[in-house]
Design a protein around this motif. Sequence first.
Motif: not given
Length: 514
Positions: A369, A414, A505
Amino acid sequence: MKLDKGPQRTGLVRRRIALSATTVLLGVTTTLGSGLTTEAYAETSSAPTGIVLGVGANASQRVVSWYTPTDSAQVVQVAPTSALVAGEFPANAVTFPATVAANSVNGGYNGHATIDSLRTNTTYSYRVGSQDGWSPTYSFKTQEFKGDFDFLFYGDPQIGASGNVDKDGAGWKDTLDVSLAANPNAELLVSGGDQVEHANAEPQWDAFLAPDKLRQYPWAATIGNHDVGGKAYEQHFWTPNTDRSAPYYNGSSATRSGGNYWYTYKDVLFIDLNSNAYSNGSDAAHVEYVSDVIKNHGADAKYTVLVYHHAIYSPAAHANDSDNKQRRQDFPTAFSKLGVDLVLQGHDHAYSRSYVLKNGKKSHPGEQPGAAQVAQGPGGVIYVTANSASGSKYYGLTAPDTNKDPNFGPDPLNPKSHWANSVENQEHVRTYVKVQVRDNKLVVENLRSGTCVAPNAAVELNKVKWCGPDNGAGPAQPVGSPVDGVVIHPYRGKGWDQRADVATTAPDTSDWLQ
């Protein structure tokens, strides 16, 4: 002199000015047999209004559209700005005849003309007029017709959505001012649709078109669901290579507006779809249209960018609308097979950026993510949903709900986000998307164009309960700061797949412009 004649439309008054002219390239001496010069016109109350600069079929064209109270012959007069003397156009300025048609909205007329044969790296001045009136003078500049460039993408101004047209218009103008002050050399302004709240509400269109930036930079219009319901959209925007066949409309023949269109700009093939038309097989018609355009013109471009209104991987309330569920079945595999690189969407007034998706599935399981760099691989597509550019309306992020759609559930990496999306964001502040087109990469950034203070109509009018990062727990970040950013490495069959599992990230902007 080349003209965009467009399709004949039954029942509309159409007039053209008769010119005898010779043109080599715009800016070179032109002989006008009509005798038209700048002295033949004066600014009057009959001058055109609602003037907007639009994209042409390629980088050497622009389209000008406007409203006029008269059906007299209209022209666009153009000259290099350096040739004007004390603001007056030279006698040899080029005039481009216009198509003028009866206006179904307000009883007047609308016109458009294509400015052709533009030169690179030139600033031009233009004005619209007839014997009944002459508009103010506006200017735009061209850059190189090949190579790198930047464009800006704006989601749903939807002027009038807050209930206060003036506040919505102020937010919209501020976003244009902020984004173009930060990116003065941006070459295109690309629409995510929903320019206004009500399709035929001309005061809303007036507020949308009020900023002069829309006469200085070409607007690539997209029709949204709030733009459907009348003719105002296509009367305000004339688009190149437009197919107005029945499947690309929504509603009866009396209220049709929109169509699909395409254009090339430098190394990018842009394809714009009227996603309001989705039932009765029209998704198949859209796929066929995209296939045909790419087949015939894709070889001339390094990248293919699709633009349409209804975000199929939306992070907000429209994610599970029945029409979006259908589009999620109809579009992704086709877009992957056709080699589409980037899909830009609006509709849900919240930001999202997808993972690299292939055939409607996550292409690289290791992509993290918020990764700041991704590799497309064969068939990899990135989908971006834009937030509100005006602040007139925001939608809150929704939790993935497998009961509503088992195919659009949570992201294992996530769980608060949908599986398709690398980033989902809503701060109730205005944003815009900047896309940098480079030879070996695309750079996509979502940038703040406002904060929690005015102009931000939805916040000012208490349409939302909080403002700022982390559901309002954090302070509003400054104008121009990034919400998200990603470098997309395209697939050229040269091994970029080895970078697919880079687990960055947080955005690292250090090499974005290198």
